[in-house]
Motif scaffolding. Structure first.
Motif, PDB file in Angstrom:
ATOM      1  N   ASN A  39       0.855  -1.178   0.000  1.00  0.00           N
ATOM      2  CA  ASN A  39       0.000   0.000   0.000  1.00  0.00           C
ATOM      3  C   ASN A  39       0.896   1.234   0.000  1.00  0.00           C
ATOM      4  O   ASN A  39       1.794   1.344   0.834  1.00  0.00           O
ATOM      5  CB  ASN A  39      -0.931  -0.005   1.217  1.00  0.00           C
ATOM      6  N   GLU A  41       0.468   4.169   1.000  1.00  0.00           N
ATOM      7  CA  GLU A  41       0.399   5.016   2.194  1.00  0.00           C
ATOM      8  C   GLU A  41       0.883   4.299   3.449  1.00  0.00           C
ATOM      9  O   GLU A  41       1.392   4.925   4.358  1.00  0.00           O
ATOM     10  CB  GLU A  41      -1.049   5.486   2.429  1.00  0.00           C
ATOM     11  N   LYS A  42       0.715   2.981   3.511  1.00  0.00           N
ATOM     12  CA  LYS A  42       1.009   2.209   4.725  1.00  0.00           C
ATOM     13  C   LYS A  42       2.210   1.282   4.590  1.00  0.00           C
ATOM     14  O   LYS A  42       2.592   0.629   5.543  1.00  0.00           O
ATOM     15  CB  LYS A  42      -0.209   1.361   5.123  1.00  0.00           C
ATOM     16  N   PHE A  58      -6.651   4.763   3.213  1.00  0.00           N
ATOM     17  CA  PHE A  58      -6.338   6.007   2.526  1.00  0.00           C
ATOM     18  C   PHE A  58      -6.399   7.228   3.427  1.00  0.00           C
ATOM     19  O   PHE A  58      -6.177   8.332   2.971  1.00  0.00           O
ATOM     20  CB  PHE A  58      -7.249   6.186   1.306  1.00  0.00           C
ATOM     21  N   LYS A  60      -4.944   9.878   5.943  1.00  0.00           N
ATOM     22  CA  LYS A  60      -3.615  10.460   5.851  1.00  0.00           C
ATOM     23  C   LYS A  60      -2.707  10.156   7.045  1.00  0.00           C
ATOM     24  O   LYS A  60      -1.805  10.893   7.341  1.00  0.00           O
ATOM     25  CB  LYS A  60      -3.722  11.984   5.660  1.00  0.00           C
ATOM     26  N   LYS A  62       0.322   8.572   8.190  1.00  0.00           N
ATOM     27  CA  LYS A  62       1.507   8.086   7.490  1.00  0.00           C
ATOM     28  C   LYS A  62       2.343   7.115   8.334  1.00  0.00           C
ATOM     29  O   LYS A  62       3.467   6.822   8.000  1.00  0.00           O
ATOM     30  CB  LYS A  62       2.379   9.278   7.075  1.00  0.00           C
ATOM     31  N   ASP A  85      -3.365  -0.823  -4.157  1.00  0.00           N
ATOM     32  CA  ASP A  85      -3.569   0.499  -4.764  1.00  0.00           C
ATOM     33  C   ASP A  85      -2.805   0.733  -6.066  1.00  0.00           C
ATOM     34  O   ASP A  85      -3.401   0.953  -7.091  1.00  0.00           O
ATOM     35  CB  ASP A  85      -3.253   1.597  -3.750  1.00  0.00           C
ATOM     36  N   ASP A 131       5.092   8.408  -2.000  1.00  0.00           N
ATOM     37  CA  ASP A 131       5.878   9.159  -1.024  1.00  0.00           C
ATOM     38  C   ASP A 131       6.569   8.298   0.031  1.00  0.00           C
ATOM     39  O   ASP A 131       7.614   8.673   0.552  1.00  0.00           O
ATOM     40  CB  ASP A 131       4.997  10.189  -0.306  1.00  0.00           C
TER      41      ASP A 131
END
Length: 144
Positions: A39, A41-42, A58, A60, A62, A85, A131
């Motif tokens: 994922n 984000e994770k 999803f 935010k 982080k 994702d 990111d």
């Protein structure tokens, strides 16, 4: 209404049957199987990610929790790799594992190896995925 209920039953069943058809053959009894879901984000998530949990992923937040997999030397190990994702990659250099094609959302990729040396070994995503890509790794601990 009956048709909708039928679809709700048949689709998950079809996915499960499809996953089983991809699973490597000739597994020894006692093979250790772990699911890792990528994922953006994770990071790597140890275990299955259910469809209804995707929305909560999803948010935010982080915070990354690196997964740790523990096996014994000599164990046959299967990693069931998925993405929730975007396209992710997978690499565990100490065991010669490097997926060059990537793992697309909805795709399942199985990696099979024997844990033939003891120690702590890192695995990571090798396809830029967002990111937190540089934090997307985890550990395999092989005990004696």
């Amino acid at each position: 209404m009956f048709f909708i209920i039928l679809l709700m039953v048949l689709i998950p069943l079809g996915i499960k049957i499809y996953d089983q058809s991809l699973k490597p053959e000739n597994l020894t009894p006692g093979t250790k199987e772990f699911t890792l879901t990528g994922n953006a984000e994770k990071g790597w998530i140890l275990g299955e990610v259910k469809a209804y949990n995707i929305l909560s992923l999803f948010k935010k937040n982080k915070r990354i929790t690196e997964p740790v997999i523990i096996v014994s030397k000599g164990d046959q190990v299967i990693l069931k790799l998925r993405s929730s994702d975007v396209t992710h990659g997978f690499s565990m250099k100490d065991f010669g594992i490097y997926l060059s094609k990537g793992i697309d959302p909805g795709q399942t990729v199985y990696v099979k190896f024997t844990a033939d040396k003891t120690g702590t070994f890192m695995f990571s995503c090798n396809v830029y995925c967002g990111d937190v890509h540089h934090q997307m790794h985890g550990s395999l601990i092989v005990k004696e």
